[in-house]
Design an enzyme around this catalytic site. Sequence first.
Site, short mmCIF file in Angstrom:
data_model
loop_
_atom_site.label_atom_id
_atom_site.label_comp_id
_atom_site.label_asym_id
_atom_site.label_seq_id
_atom_site.Cartn_x
_atom_site.Cartn_y
_atom_site.Cartn_z
N ARG A 177 10.27 -15.26 0.23
CA ARG A 177 9.46 -16.17 1.06
C ARG A 177 8.45 -16.90 0.18
NH1 ARG A 177 6.12 -14.45 6.51
NH2 ARG A 177 4.99 -13.06 5.12
N ASP A 462 -2.56 -8.32 6.63
CA ASP A 462 -2.21 -9.33 5.63
C ASP A 462 -2.86 -10.65 6.03
OD1 ASP A 462 -0.65 -10.36 7.63
OD2 ASP A 462 1.26 -9.99 6.67
C1 LIG Z 1 2.51 -10.79 9.28
C2 LIG Z 1 3.48 -10.69 8.17
O1 LIG Z 1 3.71 -11.62 7.49
S1 LIG Z 1 4.24 -9.22 7.86
C3 LIG Z 1 4.93 -9.43 6.26
C4 LIG Z 1 3.92 -9.47 5.20
N1 LIG Z 1 3.23 -8.21 5.07
C5 LIG Z 1 3.78 -7.21 4.35
O2 LIG Z 1 4.82 -7.40 3.80
C6 LIG Z 1 3.07 -5.90 4.27
C7 LIG Z 1 3.96 -4.88 3.62
N2 LIG Z 1 3.36 -3.56 3.54
C8 LIG Z 1 2.47 -3.23 2.60
O3 LIG Z 1 2.04 -4.05 1.81
C9 LIG Z 1 2.06 -1.79 2.53
O4 LIG Z 1 2.86 -1.00 3.33
C10 LIG Z 1 0.60 -1.50 2.93
C11 LIG Z 1 -0.34 -2.26 2.00
C12 LIG Z 1 0.34 -1.93 4.34
C13 LIG Z 1 0.36 -0.01 2.78
O5 LIG Z 1 0.71 0.33 1.47
P1 LIG Z 1 0.27 1.71 0.79
O6 LIG Z 1 -1.17 1.93 1.03
O7 LIG Z 1 0.74 1.70 -0.63
O8 LIG Z 1 1.09 2.75 1.62
P2 LIG Z 1 1.45 4.24 1.23
O9 LIG Z 1 0.42 4.81 0.32
O10 LIG Z 1 1.73 4.96 2.48
O11 LIG Z 1 2.82 4.06 0.44
C14 LIG Z 1 3.70 5.11 0.18
C15 LIG Z 1 4.79 4.60 -0.71
O12 LIG Z 1 5.51 3.57 -0.05
C16 LIG Z 1 5.50 2.40 -0.83
N3 LIG Z 1 5.42 1.24 0.08
C17 LIG Z 1 4.55 1.02 1.09
N4 LIG Z 1 4.83 -0.13 1.70
C18 LIG Z 1 5.89 -0.65 1.06
C19 LIG Z 1 6.64 -1.83 1.24
N5 LIG Z 1 6.35 -2.70 2.21
N6 LIG Z 1 7.66 -2.08 0.40
C20 LIG Z 1 7.97 -1.20 -0.59
N7 LIG Z 1 7.29 -0.04 -0.80
C21 LIG Z 1 6.27 0.21 0.02
C22 LIG Z 1 4.28 2.49 -1.70
O13 LIG Z 1 4.42 1.68 -2.84
C23 LIG Z 1 4.27 3.97 -2.01
O14 LIG Z 1 5.24 4.23 -3.00
P3 LIG Z 1 5.16 5.52 -3.97
O15 LIG Z 1 5.16 6.72 -3.10
O16 LIG Z 1 6.39 5.41 -4.79
O17 LIG Z 1 3.91 5.37 -4.75
O1 LIG Z 2 4.93 -13.73 8.90
C1 LIG Z 2 4.91 -13.09 9.90
C2 LIG Z 2 3.86 -13.15 10.86
O2 LIG Z 2 3.91 -12.41 11.85
O3 LIG Z 2 2.94 -13.96 10.63
MG LIG Z 3 3.26 -15.19 8.85
#
Ligand SMILES: CC(=O)SCCNC(=O)CCNC(=O)[C@H](O)C(C)(C)COP(=O)(O)OP(=O)(O)OC[C@H]1O[C@@H](n2cnc3c(N)ncnc32)[C@H](O)[C@@H]1OP(=O)(O)O
Ligand SMILES: O=CC(=O)O
Ligand SMILES: [Mg+2]
Length: 561
Positions: A177, A462
């Site tokens: 994206r 986010d």
């Molecule tokens: C509205 C929108 O646009 S939604 C789309 C955009 N937003 C996103 O993509 C958010 C994605 N998610 C994240 O960034 C994360 O999950 C967070 C920041 C919310 C939380 O992350 P953390 O605090 O690291 O979570 P946590 O400590 O529970 O993570 C555990 C493990 O999962 C991994 N992990 C957590 N979320 C993700 C993810 N989305 N992708 C890959 N790995 C992940 C961490 O890296 C960690 O790995 P490790 O055990 O090997 O060290």
């Molecule tokens: O990108 C996704 C959203 O919900 O905003």
């Molecule tokens: Mg969005």
Amino acid sequence: MELETSVYRPNVAVYDSPDGVEIRGRYDQVFAKILTRDALGFVAELQREFRGHVRYAMECRREAKRRYNSGAVPGFDPSTKFIRDGEWVCASVPPAVADRRVEITGPVERKMIINALNSGAKVFMADFEDALSPSWENLMRGQVNLKDAVDGTITFNDKARNKVYKLNDLVAKLFVRPRGWHLPEAHILIDGEPATGCLVDFGLYFFHNYAKFRQTQGSGFGPFFYLPKMEHSREAKIWNSVFERAEKMAGIERGSIRATVLIETLPAVFQMNEILYELRDHSVGLNCGRWDYIFSYVKTFQAHPDRLLPDRVLVGMGQHFMRSYSDLLIRTCHKRGVHAMGGMAAQIPIRDDPKANEMALDLVKKDKLREVRAGHDGTWAAHPGLIPICMDAFSHMGNNPNQIKSMKRDDASAITEEDLLQIPRGVRTLEGLRLNTRVGIQYLAAWLTGSGSVPLYNLMEDAATAEISRVQNWQWIRYGVELDGDGLGVRVSKELFGRVVEEEMERIEKEVGKDKFKKGMYKEACKMFTKQCTAAELDDFLTLAVYDHIVAHYPINASRL
Ligand SMILES: CC(=O)SCCNC(=O)CCNC(=O)[C@H](O)C(C)(C)COP(=O)(O)OP(=O)(O)OC[C@H]1O[C@@H](n2cnc3c(N)ncnc32)[C@H](O)[C@@H]1OP(=O)(O)O
Ligand SMILES: O=CC(=O)O
Ligand SMILES: [Mg+2]
């Protein structure tokens, strides 16, 4: 001999840029493998060919804003009724991504990319947008990481935990994206002007990865993209032309590149057919970007005091306008033969509280069951720990890869403009104002220090979710709304907000600890967030308004805080 009067050239390595392209970001040997002369030449071609179209599209957004601010509301465009009524379909779905029942998303950070690709999800959406703070370092490392991921060579050595991360044999399909059309890339100047952020993200990624991707991931198709924050089909038309230009450059078949468009602005819900039509040879569907959609509802109606939002926590998919949007999106996509993707539940696993964890997971499960029963073909998960629940919910589809043919949702053709605009119901509370403030400031502090997605109060936050907090505060202050939900009966004012900010800053300091609070950028974030919430005019985007603070020009770092 004439004295040299040219600009100051530092005695350090510089990128090998083509004419008219100037790199103002830090030099790094690894980044130089991405910022090659040819790749930059391709980005510059895109910029030169499309900058006029992008400028025009942004002017049209401003014009639409002027209309909404004068009392108009968005609606279906009578001049494109023939597109909505026509019997056309999009190009057929590439077999490699027929089944997208669960998609994980995350920033283009190295360890997370590996974890996401290994997560068991069908797709990983690697994000340069809502989940990424677009600093030079994040963007360039992200490009390096994605190239390594597509090459299949990506590894990460977590020395502190003595753990080496590498890819499994079976990995998720990669979608990327790029940023929205509105964001510039201030570290790359083309003909003296900042490049368009999304053309940099797209151009560099496409240039370096299309060949390998098509071999290993796309079975002859690809690369695949998600396209964010569009407001009108003219913006989709630009993307379609960019894709055609890229396919021509690469010498690959027209229709190779495929993209899913996020419907995440209120004006875009009235343009879904038109957007698919413009991208019909390059489409793999639409997605309900629910968080930005809520943000956009407030933004679109910023001058409509009769359309105030209740507390942020009450604006969910159960609200009539949200349900109508999701239903109409399913009907539209399935009529046109493409995926109707669901959205993101903000809950994430809660490690230290089993009961709260169970409740959070239950909310995710209910949300995903609602989506699959409504006819969505897949959904988003924010965390690897949620993949099994989402998979389980989508097992409702049985062995079918999607529901494009089986869930036509013809009943949703009765959805009207009024349904899509219906004012969300619910109360407004002081706690709502406090939570918005606490979340907004902490998110911005994280963003300014390089993190674009963070866990806050057991939810994923986010750029999109933080925007809701910002614009809701702005709306409530601007219209002095009565907080009717907690029996206090007070009206929101700048003075009340000022007190809330002070108290919430104290609370944040207690929660994160004095040391982290001092070292972090909480005070700066507080200043910026407060300014935005109390501004006479609503800023279009939080991240655009504060972007200068993460721009680091080399060799002279002029624009840092
Ligand atoms: C509205 C929108 O646009 S939604 C789309 C955009 N937003 C996103 O993509 C958010 C994605 N998610 C994240 O960034 C994360 O999950 C967070 C920041 C919310 C939380 O992350 P953390 O605090 O690291 O979570 P946590 O400590 O529970 O993570 C555990 C493990 O999962 C991994 N992990 C957590 N979320 C993700 C993810 N989305 N992708 C890959 N790995 C992940 C961490 O890296 C960690 O790995 P490790 O055990 O090997 O060290
Ligand atoms: O990108 C996704 C959203 O919900 O905003
Ligand atoms: Mg969005």
